[in-house]
Design a protein around this motif. Structure first.
Motif, PDB file in Angstrom:
ATOM      1  N   GLU A 117       0.783  -0.679   0.355  1.00 21.38           N
ATOM      2  CA  GLU A 117      -0.403   0.200  -0.379  1.00 21.38           C
ATOM      3  C   GLU A 117       1.063   1.250   0.374  1.00 21.38           C
ATOM      4  N   LYS A 118       0.095   2.195  -0.537  1.00 19.97           N
ATOM      5  CA  LYS A 118       1.044   3.193  -0.951  1.00 19.97           C
ATOM      6  C   LYS A 118       1.129   4.276   0.982  1.00 19.97           C
ATOM      7  N   ARG A 119       1.922   4.156   1.730  1.00 14.75           N
ATOM      8  CA  ARG A 119       2.242   4.465   3.829  1.00 14.75           C
ATOM      9  C   ARG A 119       3.693   5.588   3.439  1.00 14.75           C
ATOM     10  N   ILE A 120       4.107   5.722   2.790  1.00 12.29           N
ATOM     11  CA  ILE A 120       5.325   6.402   3.040  1.00 12.29           C
ATOM     12  C   ILE A 120       5.359   7.957   2.883  1.00 12.29           C
ATOM     13  N   VAL A 121       5.755   8.346   4.563  1.00 13.58           N
ATOM     14  CA  VAL A 121       5.353   9.663   5.110  1.00 13.58           C
ATOM     15  C   VAL A 121       6.420   9.877   4.565  1.00 13.58           C
ATOM     16  N   HIS A 122       6.675  11.225   3.948  1.00 12.44           N
ATOM     17  CA  HIS A 122       8.095  12.337   3.557  1.00 12.44           C
ATOM     18  C   HIS A 122       8.134  13.724   4.173  1.00 12.44           C
ATOM     19  N   GLY A 123       8.555  14.135   3.718  1.00 13.73           N
ATOM     20  CA  GLY A 123       8.688  15.713   4.313  1.00 13.73           C
ATOM     21  C   GLY A 123       9.989  16.353   3.361  1.00 13.73           C
ATOM     22  N   GLY A 124       9.846  17.276   2.652  1.00 16.00           N
ATOM     23  CA  GLY A 124      11.333  18.077   1.679  1.00 16.00           C
ATOM     24  C   GLY A 124      11.214  17.486   0.478  1.00 16.00           C
ATOM     25  N   GLY A 125      10.127  16.765   0.561  1.00 17.02           N
ATOM     26  CA  GLY A 125       9.737  15.667  -1.069  1.00 17.02           C
ATOM     27  C   GLY A 125      11.007  15.032  -0.363  1.00 17.02           C
ATOM     28  N   ASP A 126      11.920  14.876  -1.062  1.00 22.96           N
ATOM     29  CA  ASP A 126      12.830  13.724  -0.418  1.00 22.96           C
ATOM     30  C   ASP A 126      14.357  14.064   0.917  1.00 22.96           C
ATOM     31  N   ALA A 127      13.893  14.151   1.316  1.00 21.38           N
ATOM     32  CA  ALA A 127      14.803  14.949   2.656  1.00 21.38           C
ATOM     33  C   ALA A 127      13.779  14.537   4.182  1.00 21.38           C
ATOM     34  N   THR A 128      13.517  13.575   3.886  1.00 14.89           N
ATOM     35  CA  THR A 128      12.643  13.426   4.894  1.00 14.89           C
ATOM     36  C   THR A 128      13.386  13.401   6.252  1.00 14.89           C
ATOM     37  N   GLY A 129      14.381  12.469   6.216  1.00 22.65           N
ATOM     38  CA  GLY A 129      15.350  12.588   7.551  1.00 22.65           C
ATOM     39  C   GLY A 129      16.028  13.954   7.980  1.00 22.65           C
ATOM     40  N   LYS A 130      16.284  14.327   6.747  1.00 21.20           N
ATOM     41  CA  LYS A 130      17.162  16.438   7.921  1.00 21.20           C
ATOM     42  C   LYS A 130      15.305  17.131   8.108  1.00 21.20           C
ATOM     43  N   ILE A 131      14.246  17.182   7.593  1.00 19.73           N
ATOM     44  CA  ILE A 131      12.993  17.574   8.669  1.00 19.73           C
ATOM     45  C   ILE A 131      12.936  17.100   9.693  1.00 19.73           C
TER      46      ILE A 131
END
Length: 527
Positions: A117-131
């Protein structure tokens, strides 16, 4: 001497979430060998997995995690993590962590390999860890002190009580510092830099794993190393990660002449589990083909993946062509310091969380985007455990110990070690190659290094020693597991052997009293 109630070695998501959740009347010291933000967590692109969609459920997330981990997982640990996931994400979002949302304010959910399923929450597009790291860093209270550029090189353990009471650390100028606390937490990440191609931060050299092993902590599953299929390659070097989310958005893996390489390999094709994709790319590279990610069908690629776009531009890769050259490289260690559901080890007062720990969550192969979730979950859980305990004062004298001088012991050159590990303990392994590697590592006197006094060494020499010990642990485990499972692929034993190996862990432990090493195979999890 420095005193605190809790010492955390490392500064990734697990460490920072633990520090944030600890009571404000408990004094915390964070030791990090570089800048606070220099970690794998900060580099994490893809996101955090949690069953938040209408059609999703923690039970589906649980099943996907076990399938990716080839059923080597601790099922209780996975069940608890997948059930906690939605609440952890909602808690962060409500507190102000800026995850990506759609036009009506709902969290955007992406797809990654081996998820149903679609279940990946992200931040800054491709900068989730940084966020997440930046958010947690801003949330730290005054009770948390951060010591940057301190390399932890020894856990101080009272052998009579089996109690960890502190840490020795090297400052940048070579001076030794002593840090004492009733709770010592290893959150140093994995061991990616022992390999030639890796997505890991430069600082991730297996320090915590070697520290714990030398102190007598149990290690498990060190043979299970995940190789990410798609690292950007430029001028023969892996220069950064191309997130699996790119394939989740529709990118395809092709040869230079346009042949799709994942057709007829796995039902999920380009979104197959990482070990399958990595091994397929590896096979094509061995045949002399360059493999590319075809991103031509992703609309607004630069807006969706700004950091990956910048990485390509920095390395003179023109994304306008639609093709990004990739190679597989070391990405994540599923094994590590053996812990329970709260991060406790077999040594009193010593804990491990994040990638340095082997919690049983990931089994033989980590499901994409479960690592940040694991760090958040175990950071919070351990904080709750520590918060319930009374603050105690420990004796801060150094226990007597006997050790050998390290001044005359040889160490490998880092490039040589990285190449040897990539060649013989990398994506595809054989008994012959692993024995060759084992013999080469033995020329550096592993038996003496595990009993050596590291006080007189410089930080770069300590790093080499830790890389050597960690490489040996991976090699020994890979040689003992005579099957292929998840991130461990043996060409001479190419199939899973459920009869002899399912649910079995290889445990490493150093007997600190006698200085001896022990490896054993045990049934790890309930079947």
């Amino acid at each position: 001497m420095n005193h605190a109630d809790v010492i955390i070695i490392g500064s990734g998501v697990a460490a920072l979430h633990l520090a944030k959740k600890i009571r404000s009347d408990i004094n915390v010291i964070i030791l990090t060998k570089s800048y606070l933000i220099n970690s794998n967590s900060y580099l994490a692109q893809g996101g955090v997995a949690a069953a938040l969609g209408k059609a999703d459920d923690p039970a589906k997330h649980y099943a996907d995690t076990l399938e990716a981990g080839r059923h080597h997982n601790d099922e209780e640990a996975v069940d608890r993590l997948t059930k906690e996931g939605p609440g952890l994400i909602r808690e962060l979002a409500l507190a102000g962590c800026s995850f990506d949302r759609d036009e009506v304010g709902k969290l955007l959910l992406g797809m990654e390999g081996a998820h149903s399923e679609k279940r990946i929450v992200h931040g800054g597009g491709d900068a989730t860890g940084k966020i997440i790291v930046d958010f947690l860093h801003r949330q730290l209270s005054p009770n948390v002190s951060v010591y940057e550029f301190v390399l932890a090189f020894e856990l101080i353990v009272d052998q009579e009580t089996n109690q960890c009471i502190g840490v020795k650390g090297k400052y940048a100028d070579g001076e030794t510092g002593h840090f004492f606390a009733g709770h010592v937490v290893v959150a140093t990440g994995g061991c990616g830099q022992i390999y030639g191609f890796t997505s890991n931060a430069e600082t991730v050299t297996g320090d915590g794993i070697a520290l714990a092993y030398l102190a007598g902590a149990e290690l498990a599953d060190m043979e299970f190393v995940q190789f990410h299929p798609t690292l950007l390659i430029s001028e023969g070097k892996a220069v950064g990660l191309i997130s699996e989310a790119v394939r989740g958005e529709g990118a395809k893996l092709l040869t230079g002449d346009g042949q799709p390489i994942m057709e007829n390999i796995h039902p999920l094709k380009d979104l197959a589990p990482r070990h399958i994709v990595s091994q397929t790319i590896y096979d094509y590279l061995k045949q002399g083909h360059q493999v590319y990610l075809d991103i031509s069908n992703i609309n607004n690629f630069s807006a969706r993946f700004p950091n990956i776009t910048a990485l390509c531009e920095q390395n003179n890769i023109e994304i306008q062509t639609g093709l990004i050259p990739v190679v597989p490289g070391c990405h994540f260690l599923m094994g590590g310091i053996k812990t329970d559901l709260y991060g406790r080890t077999n040594i009193q007062g010593l804990y491990a969380i994040g990638e340095a720990a082997c919690t049983g969550i990931h089994g033989a192969n980590r499901l994409a985007s479960n690592s940040l979730l694991e760090g958040l979950a175990y950071g919070k859980r351990l904080a709750q455990l520590i918060n319930k305990q009374p603050i105690v004062s420990l004796c801060s004298s150094l226990p007597d110990r006997k050790s050998n001088s390290s001044e005359t012991l040889p160490l490998p050159e880092v490039p040589d070690l990285k190449k040897a590990m990539m060649d013989y303990a990398g994506i595809v392994r054989t008994g012959k190659g692993l024995r060759h590697l084992q013999e080469w590592l033995a020329t550096f006197h592993i038996e003496k290094w595990v009993k050596a006094d590291l006080d007189t060494l410089s930080p770069p020499e300590i790093k080499k020693a830790f890389m050597l010990i960690t490489a040996w642990l991976v090699t020994e485990s890979a040689l003992q597991r005579t099957e292929s499972r998840g991130g461990h692929f043996r060409l001479d034993f190419p199939f899973e052997d459920d009869l002899n190996w399912r649910k079995k862990q290889i445990i490493h432990k150093r007997n600190t009293e006698k200085g001896e090493r022990h490896e054993q195979i045990e049934t790890a999890f309930a079947t």
